[in-house]
Design a protein around this motif. Structure first.
Motif, PDB file in Angstrom:
ATOM      1  N   UNK A 198       0.840  -1.203   0.000  1.00  0.00           N
ATOM      2  CA  UNK A 198       0.000   0.000   0.000  1.00  0.00           C
ATOM      3  C   UNK A 198       0.882   1.263   0.000  1.00  0.00           C
ATOM      4  N   UNK A 199       1.764   1.398  -0.989  1.00  0.00           N
ATOM      5  CA  UNK A 199       2.627   2.580  -0.996  1.00  0.00           C
ATOM      6  C   UNK A 199       1.850   3.840  -1.344  1.00  0.00           C
ATOM      7  N   UNK A 200       2.390   4.966  -0.939  1.00  0.00           N
ATOM      8  CA  UNK A 200       1.827   6.271  -1.298  1.00  0.00           C
ATOM      9  C   UNK A 200       2.987   7.187  -1.656  1.00  0.00           C
ATOM     10  N   UNK A 201       2.698   8.207  -2.454  1.00  0.00           N
ATOM     11  CA  UNK A 201       3.752   9.110  -2.923  1.00  0.00           C
ATOM     12  C   UNK A 201       3.378  10.549  -2.634  1.00  0.00           C
ATOM     13  N   UNK A 213       6.117  15.672 -15.730  1.00  0.00           N
ATOM     14  CA  UNK A 213       5.133  14.761 -15.139  1.00  0.00           C
ATOM     15  C   UNK A 213       5.535  13.297 -15.271  1.00  0.00           C
ATOM     16  N   UNK A 214       6.829  13.046 -15.408  1.00  0.00           N
ATOM     17  CA  UNK A 214       7.306  11.673 -15.557  1.00  0.00           C
ATOM     18  C   UNK A 214       7.071  10.833 -14.320  1.00  0.00           C
ATOM     19  N   UNK A 215       7.322  11.414 -13.129  1.00  0.00           N
ATOM     20  CA  UNK A 215       7.063  10.673 -11.897  1.00  0.00           C
ATOM     21  C   UNK A 215       5.583  10.319 -11.790  1.00  0.00           C
ATOM     22  N   UNK A 216       4.740  11.297 -12.041  1.00  0.00           N
ATOM     23  CA  UNK A 216       3.296  11.086 -11.949  1.00  0.00           C
ATOM     24  C   UNK A 216       2.836  10.009 -12.933  1.00  0.00           C
ATOM     25  N   UNK A 217       3.325  10.069 -14.166  1.00  0.00           N
ATOM     26  CA  UNK A 217       2.898   9.120 -15.201  1.00  0.00           C
ATOM     27  C   UNK A 217       3.276   7.686 -14.828  1.00  0.00           C
ATOM     28  N   UNK A 218       4.502   7.493 -14.343  1.00  0.00           N
ATOM     29  CA  UNK A 218       4.934   6.143 -13.977  1.00  0.00           C
ATOM     30  C   UNK A 218       4.162   5.629 -12.767  1.00  0.00           C
ATOM     31  N   UNK A 219       3.889   6.520 -11.812  1.00  0.00           N
ATOM     32  CA  UNK A 219       3.115   6.109 -10.637  1.00  0.00           C
ATOM     33  C   UNK A 219       1.724   5.640 -11.042  1.00  0.00           C
ATOM     34  N   UNK A 220       1.086   6.386 -11.921  1.00  0.00           N
ATOM     35  CA  UNK A 220      -0.264   6.021 -12.345  1.00  0.00           C
ATOM     36  C   UNK A 220      -0.269   4.745 -13.179  1.00  0.00           C
ATOM     37  N   UNK A 221       0.805   4.530 -13.957  1.00  0.00           N
ATOM     38  CA  UNK A 221       0.860   3.355 -14.833  1.00  0.00           C
ATOM     39  C   UNK A 221       1.269   2.090 -14.079  1.00  0.00           C
ATOM     40  N   UNK A 222       2.145   2.207 -13.092  1.00  0.00           N
ATOM     41  CA  UNK A 222       2.714   1.026 -12.444  1.00  0.00           C
ATOM     42  C   UNK A 222       2.493   0.978 -10.935  1.00  0.00           C
ATOM     43  N   UNK A 223       1.794   1.953 -10.399  1.00  0.00           N
ATOM     44  CA  UNK A 223       1.582   2.026  -8.968  1.00  0.00           C
ATOM     45  C   UNK A 223       0.549   1.049  -8.448  1.00  0.00           C
ATOM     46  N   UNK A 224       0.207   1.156  -7.177  1.00  0.00           N
ATOM     47  CA  UNK A 224      -0.720   0.212  -6.534  1.00  0.00           C
ATOM     48  C   UNK A 224      -2.163   0.454  -6.971  1.00  0.00           C
ATOM     49  N   UNK A 229      -5.404   8.175  -6.150  1.00  0.00           N
ATOM     50  CA  UNK A 229      -5.705   8.785  -4.853  1.00  0.00           C
ATOM     51  C   UNK A 229      -4.553   8.601  -3.862  1.00  0.00           C
ATOM     52  N   UNK A 230      -3.592   7.740  -4.208  1.00  0.00           N
ATOM     53  CA  UNK A 230      -2.451   7.513  -3.322  1.00  0.00           C
ATOM     54  C   UNK A 230      -1.248   8.383  -3.722  1.00  0.00           C
ATOM     55  N   UNK A 231      -1.462   9.303  -4.661  1.00  0.00           N
ATOM     56  CA  UNK A 231      -0.428  10.247  -5.075  1.00  0.00           C
ATOM     57  C   UNK A 231      -0.846  11.646  -4.655  1.00  0.00           C
ATOM     58  N   UNK A 232      -0.030  12.288  -3.858  1.00  0.00           N
ATOM     59  CA  UNK A 232      -0.299  13.648  -3.390  1.00  0.00           C
ATOM     60  C   UNK A 232       0.695  14.596  -4.059  1.00  0.00           C
TER      61      UNK A 232
END
Length: 353
Positions: A198-201, A213-224, A229-232
């Motif tokens: 249950x990671x969050x960023x 927006x590279x960090x955001x894009x990868x988080x949305x594509x490969x995140x939990x 909603x787990x990206x702030x």
């Protein structure tokens, strides 16, 4: 230091290294047909003897091949588009970039001189004229920290140019920069391997924009699950919402661009295993593991982009401009010392070694 009157030759390096002159040439250029051990030995001998490539020779060969006028290019310029000389001397990030660029330029046979746009009152044309008067036609633009697009009135046709970092200028330029997308993917892989489910960023919004927006894009594509909603993407003044955010999401791992946020999360009651905090940083000097963006390597590759153009006798804006992106290096580090206490500064600095 080797003088112009006594320049170490490839033949001397070959004799000491016990290989042929052509093998030395290939090894110093990083050619794949030379075994790695041989290449390392040749480079060590070259450094010990003080060998430096002759920048003029490279340009002359390009001139012969292309039958174009030969330009003077021994000096290169590192141009700071923001800040001033005094500030740069106190800025660790700027010092890493400049030192690496200067060292790599020397290895390629060039000298690197630093210039600040602020010292000509922001007049880019005037600065370009100063560089031309000094025989400088290769320019490396230093990284900027703002997210704003930089409008620069520059005589592009007269220079070989490149950008270190992801700064947005008024024209598309060759650049070497950090691959934020791949860096975030690596962090997610590392956190998953450590058992996080249950990671969050927490990423500063302006920094995310500067990263395209590279960090955001990868988080949305490969995140939990429920990644969005787990990206702030926080902004200045919102950090007082941290405790409520943690209570709502209950993350078992935290990813952030600022180590202080993990300390703040701990102060707010976050008590997951120490190794589940990861920092996306330009230097990775924190008490946590994370990505060192590797701006020493980025600066060196940006120098190569400029030198390659010069040695091909190319000036102006390439279409399309080359872009070299590097994912950085994972740095593993424990948050606690051997005695179970918070780390000292020396212990925290080990993350960068």
């Amino acid at each position: 230091m080797v003088s112009e009157e006594r320049r170490v030759t490839l033949r001397e390096v070959a004799r000491v290294a016990g290989v042929s002159v052509s093998a030395v040439s290939y090894a110093l250029r990083g050619a794949a047909n030379i075994p790695a051990e041989t290449a390392a030995r040749v480079r060590a001998v070259a450094d010990k003897l003080g060998y430096r490539p002759n920048a003029r020779v490279g340009e002359l060969m390009a001139h012969i091949r292309q039958a174009r006028p030969l330009a003077k290019a021994e000096p290169l310029a590192l141009v700071y588009l923001e800040g001033d000389r005094a500030t740069a001397k106190k800025n660790g990030f700027a010092q890493i970039v400049e030192a690496s660029a200067r060292l790599h330029a020397a290895h390629r046979g060039y000298r690197l001189d630093a210039f600040w746009l602020s010292e000509v009152e922001g007049n880019a044309r005037r600065l370009a004229g100063i560089l031309t008067a000094r025989g400088i036609s290769g320019v490396l633009f230093a990284p900027t920290v703002g997210e704003k697009r930089i409008e620069l009135d520059w005589p592009w046709a007269d220079f070989a140019v490149a950008v270190a970092g992801m700064s947005e200028l008024s024209v598309a330029l060759p650049r070497a920069g950090h691959h934020h997308y791949e860096a975030m993917r690596e962090v997610l892989r590392r956190m998953s391997a450590k058992g996080a489910r249950r990671p969050a960023a927490m990423i500063e919004a302006t920094t995310n924009e500067r990263a395209h927006r590279g960090w955001q894009a990868a988080w949305l594509a490969y995140g939990p699950a429920g990644a969005a909603r787990r990206l702030w993407l926080y902004r200045a003044g919102e950090k007082n919402e941290l405790a409520a955010w943690l209570q709502r999401l209950k993350p078992d791992a935290l990813v952030t661009d600022n180590a202080n946020l993990i300390h703040a999360a701990q102060a707010a009651g976050w008590a997951e295993p120490n190794e589940r905090g990861a920092v996306l940083s330009w230097h990775a000097r924190s008490a946590f593991g994370g990505i060192d963006q590797g701006y020493d390597d980025i600066a060196a590759h940006a120098v190569d982009l400029v030198v390659t153009q010069l040695q091909r006798n190319e000036r102006g804006l390439p279409d399309p401009p080359p872009m070299l992106l590097f994912p950085g290096r994972w740095r593993e580090c424990s948050q606690t010392s051997a005695g179970g206490h918070a780390p000292s500064l020396r212990e925290a600095m080990r993350c960068a070694l």
